[in-house]
Design a protein around this motif. Structure first.
Motif, PDB file in Angstrom:
ATOM      1  N   SER A  90       0.829  -1.209   0.000  1.00  0.00           N
ATOM      2  CA  SER A  90       0.000   0.000   0.000  1.00  0.00           C
ATOM      3  C   SER A  90       0.863   1.259   0.000  1.00  0.00           C
ATOM      4  CB  SER A  90      -0.917  -0.002   1.224  1.00  0.00           C
ATOM      5  OG  SER A  90      -1.792  -1.094   1.170  1.00  0.00           O
ATOM      6  N   LYS A  91       0.288   2.358  -0.516  1.00  0.00           N
ATOM      7  CA  LYS A  91       1.093   3.570  -0.681  1.00  0.00           C
ATOM      8  C   LYS A  91       0.330   4.836  -0.319  1.00  0.00           C
ATOM      9  CE  LYS A  91       4.059   2.175  -4.570  1.00  0.00           C
ATOM     10  NZ  LYS A  91       5.387   2.073  -3.957  1.00  0.00           N
ATOM     11  N   VAL A  92       1.110   5.884  -0.066  1.00  0.00           N
ATOM     12  CA  VAL A  92       0.582   7.240   0.042  1.00  0.00           C
ATOM     13  C   VAL A  92       0.934   7.926  -1.270  1.00  0.00           C
ATOM     14  CG1 VAL A  92       0.763   9.455   1.247  1.00  0.00           C
ATOM     15  CG2 VAL A  92       0.964   7.318   2.542  1.00  0.00           C
ATOM     16  N   LEU A  93      -0.084   8.328  -2.051  1.00  0.00           N
ATOM     17  CA  LEU A  93       0.167   8.945  -3.358  1.00  0.00           C
ATOM     18  C   LEU A  93      -0.151  10.438  -3.310  1.00  0.00           C
ATOM     19  CD1 LEU A  93       0.733   8.646  -6.475  1.00  0.00           C
ATOM     20  CD2 LEU A  93      -1.732   8.336  -6.735  1.00  0.00           C
ATOM     21  N   PHE A  94       0.878  11.260  -3.429  1.00  0.00           N
ATOM     22  CA  PHE A  94       0.670  12.712  -3.444  1.00  0.00           C
ATOM     23  C   PHE A  94       0.467  13.177  -4.882  1.00  0.00           C
ATOM     24  CE2 PHE A  94       3.350  12.202   0.378  1.00  0.00           C
ATOM     25  CZ  PHE A  94       2.523  12.809   1.308  1.00  0.00           C
ATOM     26  N   ILE A 150       2.678  12.072  -8.160  1.00  0.00           N
ATOM     27  CA  ILE A 150       2.613  12.494  -9.547  1.00  0.00           C
ATOM     28  C   ILE A 150       2.521  14.012  -9.531  1.00  0.00           C
ATOM     29  CG2 ILE A 150       1.540  10.401 -10.458  1.00  0.00           C
ATOM     30  CD1 ILE A 150      -1.148  11.791 -10.358  1.00  0.00           C
ATOM     31  N   SER A 151       2.974  14.623 -10.616  1.00  0.00           N
ATOM     32  CA  SER A 151       2.966  16.069 -10.667  1.00  0.00           C
ATOM     33  C   SER A 151       2.211  16.513 -11.911  1.00  0.00           C
ATOM     34  CB  SER A 151       4.404  16.584 -10.702  1.00  0.00           C
ATOM     35  OG  SER A 151       4.401  17.987 -10.640  1.00  0.00           O
ATOM     36  N   LEU A 152       1.203  17.378 -11.734  1.00  0.00           N
ATOM     37  CA  LEU A 152       0.441  17.854 -12.885  1.00  0.00           C
ATOM     38  C   LEU A 152       1.224  18.952 -13.598  1.00  0.00           C
ATOM     39  CD1 LEU A 152      -3.236  17.976 -11.561  1.00  0.00           C
ATOM     40  CD2 LEU A 152      -1.870  16.052 -12.372  1.00  0.00           C
ATOM     41  N   SER A 153       0.925  19.129 -14.884  1.00  0.00           N
ATOM     42  CA  SER A 153       1.688  20.079 -15.697  1.00  0.00           C
ATOM     43  C   SER A 153       1.420  21.525 -15.300  1.00  0.00           C
ATOM     44  CB  SER A 153       1.345  19.872 -17.164  1.00  0.00           C
ATOM     45  OG  SER A 153      -0.047  20.061 -17.343  1.00  0.00           O
ATOM     46  N   ARG A 154       0.319  21.758 -14.572  1.00  0.00           N
ATOM     47  CA  ARG A 154       0.001  23.095 -14.078  1.00  0.00           C
ATOM     48  C   ARG A 154      -1.090  22.983 -13.016  1.00  0.00           C
ATOM     49  NH1 ARG A 154      -3.421  27.102 -17.231  1.00  0.00           N
ATOM     50  NH2 ARG A 154      -4.023  27.370 -15.072  1.00  0.00           N
ATOM     51  N   ASN A 155      -1.407  24.087 -12.372  1.00  0.00           N
ATOM     52  CA  ASN A 155      -2.462  24.064 -11.353  1.00  0.00           C
ATOM     53  C   ASN A 155      -3.820  23.856 -12.019  1.00  0.00           C
ATOM     54  OD1 ASN A 155      -4.463  26.173  -9.565  1.00  0.00           O
ATOM     55  ND2 ASN A 155      -3.394  24.557  -8.498  1.00  0.00           N
ATOM     56  N   ARG A 156      -4.550  22.825 -11.593  1.00  0.00           N
ATOM     57  CA  ARG A 156      -5.856  22.525 -12.184  1.00  0.00           C
ATOM     58  C   ARG A 156      -6.972  22.570 -11.156  1.00  0.00           C
ATOM     59  NH1 ARG A 156      -8.057  23.066 -15.524  1.00  0.00           N
ATOM     60  NH2 ARG A 156      -8.874  21.244 -16.544  1.00  0.00           N
ATOM     61  N   GLY A 157      -6.623  22.876  -9.911  1.00  0.00           N
ATOM     62  CA  GLY A 157      -7.652  22.949  -8.867  1.00  0.00           C
ATOM     63  C   GLY A 157      -7.817  21.624  -8.148  1.00  0.00           C
ATOM     64  N   HIS A 158      -8.299  21.724  -6.932  1.00  0.00           N
ATOM     65  CA  HIS A 158      -8.441  20.577  -6.036  1.00  0.00           C
ATOM     66  C   HIS A 158      -9.133  19.364  -6.676  1.00  0.00           C
ATOM     67  CE1 HIS A 158     -10.459  19.122  -2.042  1.00  0.00           C
ATOM     68  NE2 HIS A 158      -9.527  18.301  -2.449  1.00  0.00           N
ATOM     69  N   GLN A 159     -10.297  19.586  -7.291  1.00  0.00           N
ATOM     70  CA  GLN A 159     -11.086  18.470  -7.810  1.00  0.00           C
ATOM     71  C   GLN A 159     -10.358  17.723  -8.931  1.00  0.00           C
ATOM     72  OE1 GLN A 159     -14.538  17.623  -6.605  1.00  0.00           O
ATOM     73  NE2 GLN A 159     -13.425  18.661  -4.991  1.00  0.00           N
TER      74      GLN A 159
END
Ligand code: UDP
Ligand code: MG
Length: 323
Positions: A46-50, A76-85
């Protein structure tokens, strides 16, 4: 029907500019994961996924550091800010095929980690979705508490199915997530969408604490935007209300016309300036509001027809290797 297999859990945590709070809460998440593993409730892998939601501070560096120190951490890192949801959705979709269950939680330590035991327990008893529900909100400011509760009431009244006092702290099984992948809309409001997927669900109750460090990303402006989004993504009741209002006002206008005609035939025609002005202004206002609400839906349709990706993953800690 109780389950016999021990599930593999992914704790999914969206993070935006959280360099202050992550060093405090990351060890707590790890501790909880280890405790559940030791108790034999979840599997060792099991893991903690940020999910780094395009943070401008050192959040991603921190996450990469954690993943180098302990294999229970991943990111994982998103390419830009996309908001919480959207960030949360990205994490859930990433975890979907790697685990049996996910628990989503904010990274600021406001939600009580101990509720996870009860959530996994409920899953083992057969639930596919377990909602974390705040039993009291004493640590929130009076203002935040009343606005938030008012919002749940409003949503329910508008006909959107939401779980009262549930935010985004919840257990969702991989099976539900696979079905959820077919919900392709870009205007997402996750807490209102999981009830639509169905399956056996239940709730566990916990107390909400104060943020451990850093600041809330939800000032009133964003809360109002979220509320409006929630309503317009889940319900068409506002449009129907406008129709109702239109019918009501037309009826009043009809009475006014009768009144005007009667006054005309009686001969006192000079009067009526005030009433006509009021009627014009009133109708002008109503029409503008109505146009605005309908425009909001048209705008949503416009965004949906573009079918743009809801998030783009730029980097994964597992790709990074041991640099
Ligand atoms: N968050 C995010 N992207 C954003 C804003 C917030 O991923 O654009 C994350 C944030 O890091 C936190 C969670 O969403 O883990 C909830 O945010 P916050 O605690 O600021 O909201 P509140 O609890 O005050 O409603
Ligand atoms: Mg918070």
């Amino acid at each position: 029907m109780a389950r016999t297999q021990i599930p593999l859990l992914y704790i999914v945590i969206p993070c935006y500019n959280e360099e202050k709070v992550l060093p405090v809460t990351a060890p707590l998440f790890l501790g909880k994961l280890r405790e559940l593993i030791a108790a034999g409730m979840i599997r060792q892998e099991s893991k903690v996924l940020f999910v780094n939601d395009g943070s401008r501070d050192s959040t991603w560096q921190l996450i990469r550091g954690f993943s180098r120190e302990d294999t229970h951490f991943a990111g994982i890192s998103l390419s830009r800010n996309r908001g919480h949801q959207n960030a949360l959705l990205a994490g859930l979709m990433e975890a979907r095929d790697k685990c049996d269950i996910t628990i989503s939680i904010d990274c600021d330590g406001q939600d009580d980690l101990n509720a996870m035991n009860a959530m996994v327990e409920e899953y083992l008893q057969g639930a596919e979705v377990v909602y974390g529900v705040r039993s009291k909100r004493e640590t929130d400011t009076f203002f935040k508490r009343t606005t938030a509760e008012g919002f749940y009431r409003l949503l329910k009244w508008m006909g959107a199915e939401v779980v009262f006092n549930h935010a985004d702290y919840r257990l969702v099984s991989a099976r539900v997530l696979r079905e959820f992948s077919d919900f392709k809309e870009v205007n997402i409001y996750l807490r209102g969408m999981f009830p639509l997927v169905g399956f056996k669900s239940t709730s566990v109750y916990y107390e909400r604490h104060e943020r451990m460090a850093g600041e809330s990303h939800y000032p009133l402006r964003k809360m109002l935007a979220l509320a409006f989004d929630g309503i317009t993504s889940l319900s068409v009741k506002p449009i129907r209300m406008i129709t109702g209002l239109g019918i009501g006002i037309s009826f009043v206008a009809f009475l006014l016309i009768l009144y005007a005609l009667i006054s005309y035939f009686r001969g006192d025609v000079v009067s009526g300036w005030a009433s006509s002005l009021i009627a014009t202004c009133f109708l002008g206002g109503i029409q503008l509001i109505s146009l605005g609400v309908i425009g909001e839906y048209v705008g949503k349709i416009y965004m949906e027809t573009k079918r743009r990706p809801r998030f783009i993953i730029a980097e994964r800690t597992e790709d990074a290797g041991q640099d």
